[in-house]
Design a protein around this motif. Structure first.
Motif, short mmCIF file in Angstrom:
data_model
loop_
_atom_site.label_atom_id
_atom_site.label_comp_id
_atom_site.label_asym_id
_atom_site.label_seq_id
_atom_site.Cartn_x
_atom_site.Cartn_y
_atom_site.Cartn_z
N PHE A 153 34.56 37.08 51.88
CA PHE A 153 35.74 36.97 51.02
C PHE A 153 35.41 37.55 49.65
O PHE A 153 34.35 37.28 49.08
CB PHE A 153 36.16 35.51 50.84
CG PHE A 153 36.81 34.90 52.06
CD1 PHE A 153 38.20 34.91 52.20
CD2 PHE A 153 36.05 34.32 53.06
CE1 PHE A 153 38.80 34.34 53.32
CE2 PHE A 153 36.64 33.76 54.18
CZ PHE A 153 38.02 33.76 54.32
N ASN A 154 36.36 38.34 49.11
CA ASN A 154 36.23 38.89 47.76
C ASN A 154 37.57 38.87 47.07
O ASN A 154 38.60 39.16 47.69
CB ASN A 154 35.72 40.34 47.79
CG ASN A 154 34.36 40.47 48.45
OD1 ASN A 154 34.28 40.79 49.64
ND2 ASN A 154 33.30 40.23 47.70
N ALA A 155 37.58 38.57 45.78
CA ALA A 155 38.80 38.63 45.00
C ALA A 155 39.39 40.04 45.04
O ALA A 155 38.65 41.03 44.95
CB ALA A 155 38.53 38.22 43.56
N GLU A 156 40.69 40.14 45.20
CA GLU A 156 41.33 41.46 45.28
C GLU A 156 41.14 42.27 44.00
O GLU A 156 41.20 43.50 44.03
CB GLU A 156 42.82 41.32 45.60
CG GLU A 156 43.11 41.14 47.07
CD GLU A 156 42.97 42.44 47.86
OE1 GLU A 156 42.56 43.47 47.30
OE2 GLU A 156 43.27 42.44 49.06
N GLU A 157 40.91 41.60 42.86
CA GLU A 157 40.68 42.34 41.62
C GLU A 157 39.22 42.75 41.45
O GLU A 157 38.88 43.47 40.50
CB GLU A 157 41.14 41.53 40.40
CG GLU A 157 40.35 40.26 40.12
CD GLU A 157 40.96 39.03 40.78
OE1 GLU A 157 40.81 37.93 40.20
OE2 GLU A 157 41.58 39.17 41.84
N ASN A 158 38.35 42.31 42.37
CA ASN A 158 36.93 42.65 42.28
C ASN A 158 36.70 44.01 42.95
O ASN A 158 36.10 44.12 44.01
CB ASN A 158 36.08 41.57 42.94
CG ASN A 158 34.60 41.74 42.68
OD1 ASN A 158 34.16 42.73 42.10
ND2 ASN A 158 33.81 40.77 43.11
N ARG A 159 37.19 45.05 42.30
CA ARG A 159 37.20 46.36 42.91
C ARG A 159 35.80 46.89 43.18
O ARG A 159 35.57 47.58 44.17
CB ARG A 159 37.98 47.31 42.00
CG ARG A 159 38.15 48.75 42.42
CD ARG A 159 38.19 49.01 43.91
NE ARG A 159 39.29 48.39 44.64
CZ ARG A 159 39.41 48.45 45.96
NH1 ARG A 159 38.49 49.07 46.68
NH2 ARG A 159 40.41 47.87 46.56
N TYR A 160 34.82 46.55 42.32
CA TYR A 160 33.47 47.04 42.56
C TYR A 160 32.95 46.56 43.91
O TYR A 160 32.46 47.35 44.72
CB TYR A 160 32.50 46.59 41.46
CG TYR A 160 31.06 46.90 41.82
CD1 TYR A 160 30.56 48.19 41.73
CD2 TYR A 160 30.23 45.91 42.34
CE1 TYR A 160 29.26 48.50 42.11
CE2 TYR A 160 28.92 46.20 42.73
CZ TYR A 160 28.45 47.50 42.61
OH TYR A 160 27.16 47.79 43.01
N MET A 161 33.05 45.25 44.18
CA MET A 161 32.51 44.74 45.42
C MET A 161 33.33 45.20 46.63
O MET A 161 32.78 45.46 47.70
CB MET A 161 32.42 43.22 45.38
CG MET A 161 31.50 42.63 46.44
SD MET A 161 29.80 43.30 46.39
CE MET A 161 29.19 42.56 44.88
N LEU A 162 34.64 45.33 46.46
CA LEU A 162 35.46 45.86 47.55
C LEU A 162 35.09 47.31 47.85
O LEU A 162 35.07 47.73 49.01
CB LEU A 162 36.95 45.75 47.20
CG LEU A 162 37.53 44.33 47.19
CD1 LEU A 162 38.98 44.37 46.74
CD2 LEU A 162 37.40 43.67 48.55
#
Length: 357
Positions: free
Chosen positions: A326-335
């Motif tokens: 799971f990753n926050a949708e605003e965490n673009r680096y990890m996505l």
């Protein structure tokens, strides 16, 4: 309807005479998450659930159910992190048969009463949603991601006065597929990190020489990951707590794989990644935390620990079909990292918050 709200006793073992309620609790919750997510990625293991309920040194878990006669209608948990003061987590699941009733509302209200009794003033909760749901969407204040506005769990949280704070993407990586992208990204990350960082990997119990630094890094997960405008309280972690968690996982037959990036000049843990699986090694793997300390960002350490973890996990647990994260949708680096190595969206989670004061 009038529901009978019961607190679930914590049995000594799964073979105990009073373990039937725990087993039924887990079965209902797993069925609800499969129904709501459209996947089987998130099943809880009764042995792991029991170990969590029994280990109350650093957190306190209270489990309740709503009954319709002898029929189990809904389940709920209140989890209080004892090193914090204001926040607590609540979770509610409703059986297929009782969808459309107020069983979930009754459980949520009872959990709020329990939270007040324990002095907690901010409640947070997560709901899971299918990736392919159509219709009107609800967007969080972060502006990143969206969930269905008119499904059962969304309506329940809104009725109870919870506010949508964030949307997280649940992504899955095929452990039996190609590793070309993983190897390519790993090579790039190793070149960028250079000799200033070294990688450490283990499974099982945390090596003593890394326990304290790893604990400090875990504590940063409570404050350094994106949470939008939701409340974040720093949790207290030390080497002793890490080893208590390790022992709990081992008793339940769990396996944890940990990758650290250690900053050579200072000896500090600069980044980490955690992979976990239950006693059934043919089940999906869960990725727990991945974090790069802010002072070490910009060196591709997130990609480094993630790729090393995936490579080593494939060899350590060859039966597991996939990794779920799971990753926050605003965490673009990890996505970006996840997408580059081959993770694909599977479902979406909504983070909710309610102020009780």
């Amino acid at each position: 309807m009038t529901w009978r709200i019961d607190r679930i006793a914590v049995p000594e073992s799964l073979e105990s005479a009073d373990a039937a309620d725990l087993t039924a609790f887990v079965a209902l919750a797993n069925a609800a998450w499969r129904r709501d997510s459209g996947t089987d990625l998130h099943d809880d293991d009764p042995a792991d659930m029991l170990s969590r309920w029994q280990e109350q040194t650093y957190h306190r878990t209270t489990a309740i159910v709503a009954r319709d006669g002898d029929d189990l209608a809904a389940t709920g948990t209140l989890d209080v992190e004892l090193s914090t003061e204001r926040t607590a987590e609540v979770d509610v699941a409703v059986s297929d048969r009782h969808l459309g009733t107020d069983a979930g509302d009754a459980v949520l209200a009872a959990l709020e009463d329990l939270a007040r009794e324990q002095g907690r003033t901010v409640l947070q909760s997560w709901t899971i949603h299918r990736a392919d749901t159509e219709g009107e969407r609800l967007v969080p204040p972060t502006g990143a991601g969206a969930i269905p506005a008119d499904d059962e769990s969304t309506r329940r949280m809104l009725r109870a006065g919870y506010v949508l704070g964030q949307v997280e993407r649940n992504s899955v990586f095929d452990l039996h597929g190609s590793y070309e992208a993983v190897d390519r990204l790993l090579e790039q990350a190793e070149e960028r990190a250079g000799d200033e960082y070294r990688v450490v990997w283990w499974t099982g119990r945390t090596p003593g020489e890394h326990a304290e630094g790893y604990a400090r890094a875990i504590a940063r997960m409570s404050t350094d990951v994106p949470v939008g405008d939701m409340a974040a309280e720093e949790q207290v972690w030390d080497a002793a707590r890490v080893l208590v968690r390790d022992d709990r996982l081992l008793r339940a037959g769990q396996l944890m794989g940990v990758t650290l990036a250690v900053h050579v000049p200072s000896g500090e843990v600069a980044a980490f990644n955690e992979l976990q699986i239950g006693a059934d090694r043919t089940r999906p793997t869960s990725q727990w935390g991945t974090l790069v300390m802010p002072e070490h960002r910009g060196r591709r350490l997130g990609a480094l620990v993630k790729c090393v973890g995936l490579r080593n996990w494939h060899d350590a647990v060859p039966e597991s079909p996939c990794v779920s994260t799971f990753n926050a949708e605003e965490n673009r680096y990890m996505l970006d990292v996840n997408e580059a190595v081959g993770f694909r969206p599977a479902s979406y989670a909504a983070a909710w918050e309610k102020n009780l004061s």
